[in-house]
Design an enzyme around this catalytic site. Sequence first.
Site, PDB file in Angstrom:
ATOM      1  N   GLY A 145       0.767  -1.192   0.029  1.00 27.38           N
ATOM      2  CA  GLY A 145      -0.086   0.072  -0.028  1.00 27.38           C
ATOM      3  C   GLY A 145       0.995   1.147  -0.155  1.00 27.38           C
ATOM      4  N   CYS A 146       0.203   2.234  -0.280  1.00 24.17           N
ATOM      5  CA  CYS A 146       1.011   3.707  -0.492  1.00 24.17           C
ATOM      6  C   CYS A 146       1.378   4.103   0.863  1.00 24.17           C
ATOM      7  CB  CYS A 146       0.291   4.644  -1.292  1.00 24.17           C
ATOM      8  SG  CYS A 146      -1.514   5.071  -0.734  1.00 24.17           S
TER       9      CYS A 146
END
Lengths: 327, 327, 327, 327
Positions: free
Chosen positions: A143-144
Amino acid sequence: MVSVYIIGGSGYTGGELLRILERHRGVEEIRVSSRQYVGKRVNTVHRGIEGELTFEKYDKRVAEGCDFVFVCTPHTKAMEYVAELSTRIIDLSADFRLREVKTYEAVYRKAHTAPELLREAVYGLPEIHRKEIKRARIVANPGCFATGAILALWPLVRKYDIKEVIIDAKTGVSGAGREPNEKTHFPWANENVIPYLPVGHRHIAEMEQELGIKVFFTPHMVPMSRGIETTVHALMNTEVEDVKKAYEEAYGDEPFVDVVDWVPTVLEARGSNYCKIGGFSQEEGRLVLFSVIDNLIKGASGQAVQNMNIMWGFKEDEGLQQLPLAP
Amino acid sequence: MVSVYIIGGSGYTGGELLRILERHRGVEEIRVSSRQYVGKRVNTVHRGIEGELTFEKYDKRVAEGCDFVFVCTPHTKAMEYVAELSTRIIDLSADFRLREVKTYEAVYRKAHTAPELLREAVYGLPEIHRKEIKRARIVANPGCFATGAILALWPLVRKYDIKEVIIDAKTGVSGAGREPNEKTHFPWANENVIPYLPVGHRHIAEMEQELGIKVFFTPHMVPMSRGIETTVHALMNTEVEDVKKAYEEAYGDEPFVDVVDWVPTVLEARGSNYCKIGGFSQEEGRLVLFSVIDNLIKGASGQAVQNMNIMWGFKEDEGLQQLPLAP
Amino acid sequence: MVSVYIIGGSGYTGGELLRILERHRGVEEIRVSSRQYVGKRVNTVHRGIEGELTFEKYDKRVAEGCDFVFVCTPHTKAMEYVAELSTRIIDLSADFRLREVKTYEAVYRKAHTAPELLREAVYGLPEIHRKEIKRARIVANPGCFATGAILALWPLVRKYDIKEVIIDAKTGVSGAGREPNEKTHFPWANENVIPYLPVGHRHIAEMEQELGIKVFFTPHMVPMSRGIETTVHALMNTEVEDVKKAYEEAYGDEPFVDVVDWVPTVLEARGSNYCKIGGFSQEEGRLVLFSVIDNLIKGASGQAVQNMNIMWGFKEDEGLQQLPLAP
Amino acid sequence: MVSVYIIGGSGYTGGELLRILERHRGVEEIRVSSRQYVGKRVNTVHRGIEGELTFEKYDKRVAEGCDFVFVCTPHTKAMEYVAELSTRIIDLSADFRLREVKTYEAVYRKAHTAPELLREAVYGLPEIHRKEIKRARIVANPGCFATGAILALWPLVRKYDIKEVIIDAKTGVSGAGREPNEKTHFPWANENVIPYLPVGHRHIAEMEQELGIKVFFTPHMVPMSRGIETTVHALMNTEVEDVKKAYEEAYGDEPFVDVVDWVPTVLEARGSNYCKIGGFSQEEGRLVLFSVIDNLIKGASGQAVQNMNIMWGFKEDEGLQQLPLAP
């Protein structure tokens, strides 16, 4: 030369993959599916893409025949595609990031329909799992927020005995995806700071899994299109030079992580696959440090291509050499 | 492989040249001078540039020994450097863009100290002057507004008998340069539209020279970092399909000009060397059309590298393949 | 003291009306309807509004009992409400702005169901129609672009013999309303200039009706929340001092129009009911001038309250004294 | 009716004071000094201000003759003015905010030349010191970050036994003042998050003085013009409903502090004197909550006028009734 297939390519991560892969010298064929835009030219959606590439209906056999499949569908949907394909897969959703079924189901509140693949999948953060990625068939792209946070903390937790940390992140609006909604409506997102989840963000599980400590995490949306700035507050006392040295040692050979002498800002990473870490500061009782990334590149599609490069044996920065665009 | 020298590389055009040239596969050596930052690492100023490159004091002999010199100093200063060098030069200032000394001196209100070179210099808009650029030693890189406007009008003025045109342009704030001032102060430039010169902008002379018609031009500054949108209002009646065809014919083989079926927007060019032209619309009495560019790339440093590529015989898009960054 | 009723108050014009009317010293009661939010507190939608005010279901009898009804529904819907009410009405939609049924139907491509009221309605631009507004029962509040353009041109067309004019306008994103869509999605609207209708914008009919000349008009959306900047290009020769004098005479007594000595910018009007006009410049063949307004105030709800003040005999600036918010 | 004098009125706090005081019904005369702009009309600097008001040379006798003097000069300079005047003073600088000379000198690294007045001055946060403000001659207007942080924490520290807290704040660029510099240059501040002081911000001393706990504080600059969002991370376990109740009790009668049921965002305070507090969230080990203010109003000039209103006996919200401007 490889052929690649992008499933669900109409969103931002799909657009970024196309932007990068179109210029990747090891990619000879790109195909891209979309349920909503079947038959439409890709550049009716991603205006910057040159050429005639067209969205097609997903076809399992075609995907299966490609060297790499990038899955860009939402979580819970992604696992269905992953389960039915036996080629190399890089899944940009959350479906294979968490090693424990129980954790996945607690966080995403859905049953996991391919739990046997959870153990096969490798968490695709090259700075920690490069060796496993090299041998992996399924890579779960991080995930970012998790990318920004884990890179910011990894050398610290390895060296110091830490139990918990507070992370306060600020993200650009593209992090909310390509679908318009009330929060991303320009007149609301502009001139605003929107704390969008005080506690309980789903990426916390990834962070805690990789770091092995308790993570207190609160993300905020600020009026910019791209980028994540991550501020780490650790209630501890260190020699700040030792901390910095630990980071330089950990990341000295990394092609995409720079440990800098200053406080990094989002523009120093924007448009690139770089993560910059710096601003190490110790006051009595608290250590502070900062990381910045481009949420759509190192935080998503750039890292996915980095993983592909590692898996196939391309030069790790192929297609990703682009320097940050600042201003 | 070529060696390049950038004179006055601390501004935005210098930073963009470095960003592009660092990834250009035909460039083996880059040197860069700056009066203000001699001895400082380039990335203390241009934070995104990797590596150890350092600003040096300008040294004529070193510059002379390079295959290409890019002059990034302000106008009137640039002509001094150009006059003393006999290597290939791409001048990003305005000093050699106007063929007539008289015009230059009327527009820039300074005496031109190297008028004999004015005729030697070629106006570096490849879409019009590619052949001359190929043979040129001195190329005068066009102004940012001039690039957007000339590309938007060139096929029109060739095909139709036009005497005058109204151009209304909107630029990002980086067009004002890297030096902070009242107008570029964030709280003033943000949430604002600033018409910054109702009449008399200096780039008009370039436009009129290249297009051969009277140009009425008014630029506005809007709250974005990069990009120029150019709206052309021509009081004339045409068949809009014929107009479009003229553009497609004129630019069909151009690597960096796209004639599009829609109304282009700045994001479709941002971060790239592309110019997009479209939105051709005819109503009774007025033709309207639009172009967009990235002011720092096609409007400055990208075009400069495109000129270098043409002059040296590199592939014209070497170093410039990057697709637009949108969002 | 008056009672007011807002029909369809969940959009931006409704929110601005509430913001202004809540502080208007002549308003003793405010009621507001919304189909979508019946029963919800107003500040669940318009977060800045204090207190307990709640959206209610539209009730004709209640509306009828109020001194003023503000109609904030979309055009074609508004005329239904107007037709059934006999109290004072200020209609913020386009339904009663055009005097000719034929023109309305050509522009809005719908049959007008209350044509008999078209002649009764007064175009609510106080600077031109103050006397009629004073006596009016139905006021058609002008469009935002029309307000900026007509105020910018009115003194010019009265004094000079002009046949046509080119207007290039730049608007903030709130002009597109409160409903999110692709164009108003932050990552698309930000760092962008979006020309959104090359020719044929509906407000042109209002401009031509009020000014009596041919108007060529192209609006652009730029990355700011509020404001409209209007650039007028008139192909004519004048003495610019005479032009300025004509404006000063026309607007000398106006409470909300300032003729300024400089080139006005959007921030000078933002957050206020002011229109600033200036930057008068003549070059050989073209006159240029500029106006700025806040699209939601002078371009919509502020002007609506100004009309109410005139109709009822309040001080014209009651509730509208607020100075521009800059930065 | 009072007369007011603003010393050093060319900056943002001066501009906001003028904007507010021009519409204050209890102010009959405003005078304003500036060293840089003596003799210039105020609206050459603050474009939104109507009328003929002109910057004058500071004249002690004139200031002395006014009922209120607002000091808007930088710290260390302000104390000189305060020391020589015997009228009512509201000092917007930091010079009289800290009760201990030693603390002041440690934080601001200058000798305090009027230490005897430090004890006389009252810290001008009405929510905590209203009674003392009412009797005060000298009020030290709080810092912008301090206002957001103290209001966010005051009820918490009164009710719970807390030793320390982490505060992560995000501010608009106007917080850096009206003087352009590299950090506030639009192309650098835009599309960026700039952590501008990891540890050691000067406002911490105010926070610790007023709250009596250890404060870990890191501010960030984000791309908006106005506003401060303050995120409080407190490592403690509570019943979140009890926490909320404590805030509602503490602020129930406050005219400018709203405890809200949601997570507040900057737009809900922008353009107003309100502080909104909400988003109370407890997870195992951490309590989180948020406040938002407009840095130039509640964080500076609005609060200064609120203090004036209290000191003179005006209605506390006179001149400050304006609701938030959103969008």
